[in-house]
Design a protein around this motif. Structure first.
Motif, short mmCIF file in Angstrom:
data_model
loop_
_atom_site.label_atom_id
_atom_site.label_comp_id
_atom_site.label_asym_id
_atom_site.label_seq_id
_atom_site.Cartn_x
_atom_site.Cartn_y
_atom_site.Cartn_z
N ALA A 25 0.59 -0.87 -0.66
CA ALA A 25 0.00 -0.42 -0.29
C ALA A 25 0.82 1.33 0.58
N ALA A 26 1.99 0.74 0.21
CA ALA A 26 3.06 2.00 0.65
C ALA A 26 3.20 2.95 -0.42
N LEU A 27 3.36 1.72 -1.51
CA LEU A 27 4.28 2.18 -3.42
C LEU A 27 3.54 2.99 -3.64
N PRO A 28 4.75 4.09 -3.66
CA PRO A 28 4.01 5.53 -3.99
C PRO A 28 3.00 5.36 -5.71
N LEU A 29 2.10 6.09 -5.61
CA LEU A 29 1.29 5.93 -6.88
C LEU A 29 1.82 6.62 -7.80
N ASP A 30 2.70 7.52 -8.34
CA ASP A 30 2.81 7.68 -9.19
C ASP A 30 4.09 6.52 -9.99
N ILE A 31 4.12 5.09 -8.90
CA ILE A 31 5.06 4.26 -9.35
C ILE A 31 3.57 3.15 -10.29
N ILE A 32 2.62 3.01 -8.55
CA ILE A 32 1.63 2.61 -9.55
C ILE A 32 1.27 2.97 -10.38
N GLN A 33 0.99 3.85 -11.11
CA GLN A 33 0.34 4.58 -12.60
C GLN A 33 1.11 3.83 -13.48
N GLN A 34 2.02 4.47 -13.30
CA GLN A 34 3.76 4.12 -13.95
C GLN A 34 3.56 2.56 -15.11
N ILE A 35 2.92 1.16 -13.96
CA ILE A 35 2.75 0.35 -13.64
C ILE A 35 1.32 -0.57 -14.62
N LEU A 36 0.23 0.64 -14.44
CA LEU A 36 -1.29 0.54 -15.20
C LEU A 36 -0.61 0.46 -16.07
N CYS A 37 0.12 1.53 -16.48
CA CYS A 37 -0.62 2.92 -17.78
C CYS A 37 0.64 1.16 -19.31
N ARG A 38 1.41 0.71 -18.13
CA ARG A 38 1.69 -0.18 -19.43
C ARG A 38 1.23 -1.22 -19.57
N LEU A 39 -0.38 -1.57 -18.89
CA LEU A 39 -1.02 -2.81 -19.44
C LEU A 39 -1.91 -2.18 -20.63
N PRO A 40 -2.32 -3.11 -20.52
CA PRO A 40 -3.51 -3.34 -21.67
C PRO A 40 -4.45 -3.00 -21.30
N ALA A 41 -5.39 -2.48 -22.45
CA ALA A 41 -6.63 -1.64 -21.88
C ALA A 41 -7.63 -2.38 -21.57
N GLU A 42 -8.13 -3.62 -21.43
CA GLU A 42 -8.61 -4.83 -21.33
C GLU A 42 -7.97 -4.42 -19.98
N SER A 43 -6.88 -4.61 -19.39
CA SER A 43 -6.49 -5.44 -18.08
C SER A 43 -6.34 -4.34 -17.16
N ILE A 44 -6.44 -3.06 -17.28
CA ILE A 44 -6.70 -1.52 -16.58
C ILE A 44 -8.12 -2.05 -16.22
N ILE A 45 -9.37 -2.06 -17.16
CA ILE A 45 -10.55 -1.56 -16.61
C ILE A 45 -10.79 -3.14 -15.40
N SER A 46 -9.76 -4.00 -15.76
CA SER A 46 -10.00 -4.71 -14.65
C SER A 46 -9.29 -5.18 -13.49
N CYS A 47 -7.90 -3.87 -13.55
CA CYS A 47 -7.29 -3.32 -12.27
C CYS A 47 -8.28 -2.82 -11.63
N SER A 48 -8.87 -1.67 -12.20
CA SER A 48 -10.20 -1.06 -11.37
C SER A 48 -10.63 -1.42 -10.19
N CYS A 49 -11.36 -2.87 -10.37
CA CYS A 49 -11.59 -3.14 -9.42
C CYS A 49 -11.21 -3.81 -8.19
N VAL A 50 -9.81 -3.26 -7.98
CA VAL A 50 -9.10 -3.90 -6.78
C VAL A 50 -9.53 -3.31 -5.52
N CYS A 51 -9.09 -1.88 -5.88
CA CYS A 51 -9.45 -1.10 -4.91
C CYS A 51 -10.30 0.08 -4.95
#
Length: 400
Positions: A25-51
């Motif tokens: 949870a302490a992982l910087p938000l900008d790092i999380i953003q860079q990781i998510l941004c590299r995923l396919p759009a379909e996978s990003i939508i699935s990740c929006s359900c994580v929290c």
């Protein structure tokens, strides 16, 4: 004693899990953003359900813009809409480079105010920044702008609100693209009335409440059918019917500039004897091209210039096609894959039934290479597509 030891071990494991959770949870938000941004759009939508925090991040405008910007450097994918069976039950997303085919269902499309609207009757007009423009084949309304990845869908106002639109319509063309001069997505509609070949034009920005009637178009006859105008250099471009050419009109392209909403034409060079015949307008790598082809050859003409300095049309490539004439019904150039190869859709008759297949045409070796991807329908429409998170409800979301 053994029970106490097990309890201490369990508490230790739980404490370790809690520490790992807190570290995650302490992982910087900008790092999380860079990781998510590299995923396919379909996978990003699935990740929006994580929290909740990930959901909020993924739906923020800067993140959507960043994801959209990344897609500009990625290879194009392709949406396939079957022309047999259920007309719009689902779409197929084809990644040629990865040889992967995925189904996109429209059962969860968000149409809360129109629960009885049947998407089976719609066809894909074109795509821009991950948004699709959909329209019924036999009627002019309604026109939909949707994102098949996020399932968001917007219904444009009816064209019947325009005065004088009660007359029967004979045919129409739709164009959809982002206008970089205003930052708005715009839809243009060219249509003709029964017993009158003159073209009429309407324009609307996504989010506006009514269509605008455009005037000042030159008196030309456009090609009939469902060809989509090509967007290039800030303008929509339609093919002028070859009937006009035989009547002495040297103009081959009608254009509408979105910055000033004015029309202009592009003509063949008067000193060019071998002007294209039986051609189509195609976007090849962001350029406007005139593609002339039959069973024997393929010619690609490039349009360059602007309204101020004038336009020019030159023959860029001529390729010999090694295709048996009797086995070929039609072949359409879809796009350029690499510097010296093209994606083509070949149509054939087999036992009285029309079928199609995708081929990679390599001029250097004069060969058509079949793309044997399991699961393709026997007949389908192909649209270039880059998945994104852009919402049709925000008219100026994309980067210019």
């Amino acid at each position: 004693m053994m029970m106490r030891s097990n309890q201490r071990s369990a508490r230790k494991r739980n404490n370790g899990g809690e520490r790992n959770s807190k570290q995650g949870a302490a992982l910087p938000l900008d790092i999380i953003q860079q990781i998510l941004c590299r995923l396919p759009a379909e996978s990003i939508i699935s990740c929006s359900c994580v929290c909740k925090s990930w959901y909020a991040l993924i739906h923020e405008r800067p993140f959507i813009q960043q994801q959209l910007e990344r897609t500009k450097n990625e290879p194009c994918q392709y949406l396939l809409q079957s022309r047999t069976g259920a007309f719009f039950q689902s779409l197929l997303l084809l990644d040629i480079h990865k040889e992967r085919l995925a189904e996109i269902s429209f059962k969860k499309m968000k149409l809360p105010t129109y629960p009885k609207l049947k998407l089976l009757a719609f066809y894909i007009v074109c795509s821009c920044n991950g948004l699709l423009c959909l329209a019924p084949k036999e009627k002019m309304d309604p026109v939909l702008i949707c994102n098949p990845i996020t399932k968001d869908c917007l219904i444009l106002p009816s064209a019947k609100t325009v005065t004088g639109f009660e007359r029967p319509c004979k045919s129409y063309h739709l164009g959809f693209h982002l206008d970089s001069s205003s930052g708005n997505y715009k839809v243009v509609r060219e249509y003709t009335f029964t017993n009158n070949a003159a073209s009429n034009f309407q324009l609307i920005s996504v989010g506006e409440s009514s269509w605008k009637v455009l005037s000042g178009a030159p008196d030309v006859v456009l090609e009939q059918g469902y060809e989509t105008p090509i967007f290039w250099n800030g303008a929509f471009h339609w093919k002028i019917s070859e009937v006009d050419h035989r009547n002495g009109n040297n103009s081959c392209i009608l254009a509408l500039d979105l910055s000033d909403e004015k029309f202009h034409t592009i003509s063949f060079p008067e000193d060019e004897r071998n002007c294209p015949r039986n051609y189509r307008l195609v976007d090849l790598g962001g350029a406007l091209n005139i593609v002339e082809h039959n069973a024997r050859f393929l010619k690609i003409w490039t349009v360059s210039g602007n309204k101020v300095g004038g336009f020019s049309i030159r023959l860029e490539h001529m390729y010999i096609l090694c295709v048996p004439p009797r086995s070929l019904l039609q072949h359409d150039l879809i796009c350029q894959l690499e510097e010296k190869s093209y994606l083509m859709q070949v149509f054939r008759w087999e036992n009285g039934i029309q079928k199609c297949r995708l081929v990679k045409f390599c001029p250097a070796i004069a060969r058509h290479l079949d793309l044997s991807i399991p699961g393709l329908p026997s007949l389908y429409r192909v649209v270039c597509f880059k998945p994104s998170l852009v919402s049709p409800f925000v008219a100026s979301l994309a980067l210019s």
